[in-house]
Design an enzyme around this catalytic site. Structure first.
Site, PDB file in Angstrom:
ATOM      1  N   GLY A   3       0.815  -1.224   0.000  1.00  0.00           N
ATOM      2  CA  GLY A   3       0.000   0.000   0.000  1.00  0.00           C
ATOM      3  C   GLY A   3       0.841   1.263   0.000  1.00  0.00           C
TER       4      GLY A   3
ATOM      5  CE1 TYR B 153      -1.897 -15.365   2.670  1.00  0.00           C
ATOM      6  CE2 TYR B 153      -2.809 -13.786   4.225  1.00  0.00           C
ATOM      7  CZ  TYR B 153      -2.135 -14.054   3.049  1.00  0.00           C
ATOM      8  OH  TYR B 153      -1.707 -13.021   2.247  1.00  0.00           O
TER       9      TYR B 153
ATOM     10  CB  THR C  32       6.285 -14.266  -5.862  1.00  0.00           C
ATOM     11  OG1 THR C  32       6.951 -13.063  -6.260  1.00  0.00           O
ATOM     12  CG2 THR C  32       5.880 -15.034  -7.098  1.00  0.00           C
TER      13      THR C  32
ATOM     14  CG  ASP D  55      13.729 -26.158   5.337  1.00  0.00           C
ATOM     15  OD1 ASP D  55      14.346 -27.145   4.871  1.00  0.00           O
ATOM     16  OD2 ASP D  55      14.295 -25.178   5.855  1.00  0.00           O
TER      17      ASP D  55
END
Ligand code: GFB
Length: 301
Positions: A13, A125, A153, A257
């Protein structure tokens, strides 16, 4: 044209221009329908760029799975329903490549978004974010509304959340490297360092978003990525170089990981903006490190 930006002070933003800016729940609690409806009724934007979300890195997601689902499903449903109700012509909503199925044929393409379970580490999420695409498509089907989604990404850059517990990997490494240099200790990286991520600089995401708002007429989601995979190990050493850290970089194998990789195809984006030049990774990291060091006392950490 009046553009409303939600999440206006966030990582993305802060890189996007807009006439109206919602910067946080103390201004408008987007989880609450009546607050959201009241704001849209009194401001009636033509375009909405929706970046507001409850976000966090691997650790934060694993420890707050239901909260991440609930807060984000409320925010997303309210913003899209208020946009419909008050005649917003264009909505660009932000998803993330981490919400793609974990077990899927690579590279990730936009049409694979719902082809399987997301990674266990952030499924709350991920499902809440996927419903932005479902809701946008349903609004197109029922009301002919051209609302679309972008799927960046791993975004990094100034104004990020640099908290050591709940931030994403790059801001966490930058903060840890700053402390390691100051205190003459090791830079400790979670996991093996082997996972691969595609990092996109926040300034580039801001530029692409403005281009999409102005010129992209499609309804299909757009992946925003460089399609360049960087290992966590390489990222750690890039941060160390940018910080001027000459101590030891060590890997803490007791930490998770997460997903090993999530490579994407950016062909649809390249078709839309073939000339766009991404900020090179080491340059973006250097800009972010310099911003962090200059704003250490006031930034989110
Ligand atoms: O950005 P991150 O936390 O989340 O990256 P994801 C996690 C990767 O970085 C794992 C390694 O391989 C971690 O082992 N890592 C190394 C660290 N050191 C650290 C550290 O100090 N902090 C953190 N956080 N990671 C996120 C999703 O997935 O992707 C979010 O969980 C979001 O929902 C984001 O969508 C874009 O990249 O794995």
């Amino acid at each position: 044209m009046t553009t409303l930006l939600t999440g206006a002070n966030g990582l993305v933003g802060s890189m996007i221009d807009a006439d109206l800016r919602i910067s946080g729940r103390d201004q408008v609690d987007l989880r609450d329908w009546y607050s959201t409806e009241r704001y849209f009724r009194s401001h009636s934007p033509d375009t909405v760029i929706h970046t507001a979300a409850r976000v966090g890195g691997l650790g934060a997601n694993m420890n707050n799975m239901a909260d991440f689902y609930y807060d984000n499903i409320l925010i997303n449903s309210n913003v899209l329903e208020a946009s419909r109700k008050f005649g917003v012509k264009r909505v660009v909503s932000f998803l993330s490549t981490c919400i793609f199925p974990d077990d899927v044929e690579y590279p990730l393409t936009e049409d694979k978004l719902h082809q399987g379970e997301p990674h266990f580490s952030n499924f709350g999420y991920a499902y809440a974010k996927r419903m932005l695409e479902v809701h946008s498509r349903a609004l197109k089907t029922q009301h002919g509304l051209d609302y679309t989604c972008v799927i960046p990404t791993n975004i990094y850059g100034p104004h990020d959340n640099f908290n050591l517990k709940d931030s994403h990997v790059l801001p966490a490494l930058i903060h840890k490297c700053y402390l390691a240099k100051r205190d003459n200790t090791d830079l400790v990286v979670w996991g093996s360092g082997k996972p691969l991520r595609e990092f996109i600089f926040s300034e580039d995401v801001g530029k692409l978003t403005n281009l999409i708002c102005q010129y992209y007429t499609g309804n299909d989601p757009l992946i925003l990525s460089t399609s360049e995979e960087i290992s966590i190990r390489q990222a750690a050493y890039t941060v160390a170089e940018a910080m001027g850290f000459e101590g030891k970089v060590v890997f803490d194998y007791s930490k998770p990981d997460g997903q090993f990789r999530k490579p994407t195809s950016n062909l649809r984006l390249r078709d839309f903006v073939p000339e766009f030049e991404f900020t090179p990774f080491n340059e973006g990291v250097k800009k972010t490190v310099d911003w962090f060091v200059s704003n250490y006392d006031t930034c989110r950490k």
